[in-house]
Design a protein around this motif. Structure first.
Motif, PDB file in Angstrom:
ATOM      1  N   GLY A  48       0.812  -1.213   0.000  1.00 50.30           N
ATOM      2  CA  GLY A  48       0.000   0.000   0.000  1.00 50.30           C
ATOM      3  C   GLY A  48       0.845   1.262   0.000  1.00 50.30           C
ATOM      4  O   GLY A  48       0.545   2.226  -0.724  1.00 50.30           O
ATOM      5  N   LEU A  49       1.907   1.261   0.783  1.00 52.88           N
ATOM      6  CA  LEU A  49       2.794   2.425   0.810  1.00 52.88           C
ATOM      7  C   LEU A  49       3.486   2.623  -0.534  1.00 52.88           C
ATOM      8  O   LEU A  49       3.633   3.757  -1.009  1.00 52.88           O
ATOM      9  N   ALA A  50       3.907   1.511  -1.157  1.00 51.72           N
ATOM     10  CA  ALA A  50       4.556   1.606  -2.464  1.00 51.72           C
ATOM     11  C   ALA A  50       3.587   2.166  -3.509  1.00 51.72           C
ATOM     12  O   ALA A  50       3.983   2.947  -4.393  1.00 51.72           O
ATOM     13  N   LEU A  51       2.321   1.785  -3.411  1.00 53.23           N
ATOM     14  CA  LEU A  51       1.320   2.302  -4.345  1.00 53.23           C
ATOM     15  C   LEU A  51       1.138   3.808  -4.169  1.00 53.23           C
ATOM     16  O   LEU A  51       1.010   4.556  -5.151  1.00 53.23           O
ATOM     17  N   LEU A  52       1.160   4.273  -2.918  1.00 55.88           N
ATOM     18  CA  LEU A  52       1.047   5.709  -2.665  1.00 55.88           C
ATOM     19  C   LEU A  52       2.242   6.466  -3.237  1.00 55.88           C
ATOM     20  O   LEU A  52       2.091   7.586  -3.756  1.00 55.88           O
ATOM     21  N   VAL A  53       3.423   5.857  -3.162  1.00 47.44           N
ATOM     22  CA  VAL A  53       4.609   6.486  -3.746  1.00 47.44           C
ATOM     23  C   VAL A  53       4.458   6.593  -5.260  1.00 47.44           C
ATOM     24  O   VAL A  53       4.752   7.637  -5.870  1.00 47.44           O
ATOM     25  N   GLN A  54       3.979   5.518  -5.899  1.00 46.53           N
ATOM     26  CA  GLN A  54       3.805   5.509  -7.356  1.00 46.53           C
ATOM     27  C   GLN A  54       2.812   6.586  -7.800  1.00 46.53           C
ATOM     28  O   GLN A  54       2.963   7.185  -8.867  1.00 46.53           O
ATOM     29  N   ARG A  55       1.807   6.833  -6.972  1.00 51.93           N
ATOM     30  CA  ARG A  55       0.781   7.817  -7.325  1.00 51.93           C
ATOM     31  C   ARG A  55       1.160   9.235  -6.897  1.00 51.93           C
ATOM     32  O   ARG A  55       0.374  10.155  -7.066  1.00 51.93           O
ATOM     33  N   GLY A  56       2.351   9.373  -6.332  1.00 52.62           N
ATOM     34  CA  GLY A  56       2.803  10.690  -5.923  1.00 52.62           C
ATOM     35  C   GLY A  56       2.162  11.210  -4.652  1.00 52.62           C
ATOM     36  O   GLY A  56       2.254  12.393  -4.338  1.00 52.62           O
TER      37      GLY A  56
END
Length: 240
Positions: A48-56
């Motif tokens: 989930g944290l990695a997804l937030l990083v990808q979405r800026g």
């Protein structure tokens, strides 16, 4: 005329536990279940944290701040699983002749970037010591001792050397009249780092279980004014 009254439901059979039930025989299953859930939960959190990083929505720096506690929980859970596996006798050892100094050097080399980023100072005095030991167990023990040291300080002094059995009090049986010794001195500028609450934590218990599983390793540790001093004696050293 047909009756519309339904018959009473049949009683649900109840599971009867034996009167002498105890938790002790079931603790390995409980430990595995809890730690597996913890690892799965951490993996979901990190994704989930990695997804937030990808979405800026989250910066890399923020990701690392949030991920570190989760990674520590995951590491602790995996270590607990290792303890259960070792304690239950599920490890089949294959003793080989290996150099303890090379094992230590390999572990430190593998973790060098992590140690540098954490500002950890590492000092080495590594002399060749051939042991008869399971390579995976030896590698796991050195990794665990490194983890233990990192809990207590930011300067790690490693020393590996052979010693004659006659010069070691209470050395016990050894091959070729030698014992292999690994010493780790841990120092810190932060007095709170050597927290008594962590002295017998999961990492130290794992180190003890690894030593017990091998059967030829003795671990000792002493609290020092500025940190800790640990000694690991390997009784199955091979003379050159």
């Amino acid at each position: 005329m047909l009756s519309t009254t339904l018959p009473p439901p049949s009683p649900t059979p109840s599971r009867v536990e034996p009167a002498d039930w105890r938790l002790a025989p079931h603790w390995p299953d409980l430990a595995v279940a809890v730690t597996t859930q913890a690892v799965d939960s951490v993996d979901h959190l990190l994704r989930g944290l990695a997804l937030l990083v990808q979405r800026g929505r989250l910066s890399e720096a923020e990701y690392h701040i949030l991920a570190q506690p989760a990674l520590r929980l995951k590491r602790c859970s995996i270590q607990a699983q290792q303890i259960v596996r070792l304690h239950s006798g599920q490890v089949r050892q294959t003793h080989e002749k290996i150099d303890l100094a090379q094992i230590v050097e390999s572990v430190l080399h593998e973790r060098r970037d992590e140690l540098a980023l954490a500002g950890v100072t590492v000092v080495r005095q590594l002399h060749p010591v051939e042991l008869l030991i399971d390579p995976t167990l030896a590698y796991s023990l050195v990794q665990t001792l490194l983890e233990w040291g990192l809990q207590h300080g930011n300067r790690l002094d490693w020393r590996v050397e052979p010693r004659a059995v006659d010069s070691v009090v209470g050395a016990g049986a050894a091959l070729g009249g030698l014992s292999g010794w690994l010493e780790l001195s841990v120092a810190s500028s932060d007095a709170d780092t050597a927290d008594a609450a962590r002295e017998d934590g999961v990492v130290w218990l794992l180190a003890q279980q690894l030593a017990h599983t091998d059967g030829g390793i003795v671990l000792q540790r002493d609290r020092q004014p500025d940190g800790w001093h640990l000694r690991a004696q390997f009784r199955r050293a091979v003379g050159r």
